[in-house]
Design a protein around this motif. Sequence first.
Motif, mmCIF file in Angstrom:
data_model
loop_
_atom_site.group_PDB
_atom_site.id
_atom_site.type_symbol
_atom_site.label_atom_id
_atom_site.label_comp_id
_atom_site.label_asym_id
_atom_site.label_seq_id
_atom_site.Cartn_x
_atom_site.Cartn_y
_atom_site.Cartn_z
ATOM 1 N N HIS A 1 -10.726 -1.027 -4.550
ATOM 2 C CA HIS A 1 -10.132 -0.094 -3.588
ATOM 3 C C HIS A 1 -10.266 -0.654 -2.178
ATOM 4 O O HIS A 1 -10.959 -1.631 -1.938
ATOM 5 C CB HIS A 1 -10.824 1.264 -3.673
ATOM 6 N N GLN B 1 -6.118 3.411 0.181
ATOM 7 C CA GLN B 1 -5.481 3.082 -1.096
ATOM 8 C C GLN B 1 -6.316 3.644 -2.224
ATOM 9 O O GLN B 1 -7.502 3.911 -2.058
ATOM 10 C CB GLN B 1 -5.278 1.576 -1.263
ATOM 11 N N HIS C 1 -8.005 3.899 -6.192
ATOM 12 C CA HIS C 1 -8.916 3.064 -6.966
ATOM 13 C C HIS C 1 -8.115 2.481 -8.123
ATOM 14 O O HIS C 1 -7.574 3.212 -8.942
ATOM 15 C CB HIS C 1 -10.098 3.899 -7.464
#
Length: 95
Positions: A30, A34, A36
Amino acid sequence: MKCYFDDLCVDKIIIGNNVTISYGVYFACHGRKQGHNKIVIKDGAYIGMRTSITARHDIEIGEGAVIGAMALVNKSVPAGTTAVGVPCRVIDKGC
């Protein structure tokens, strides 16, 4: 071996059988702003020393793939290939 496995999503890092992970490899699932993402390393793959695997989206390193030392893996690498560089690129498609 001084590798770093992303401690916020260790469940997203999947490593197959007979995989070689060299010294100092960095796994990041990550980043800022953004989700995971998964990192999947298939059976028999080889990850060279000081490689960084950075998953801005799901990444798969295929069965028997070879990643050269100090590469930046930011996309999937097909099975049976060799990838090197920053960012990595396939240089050998195997047999």
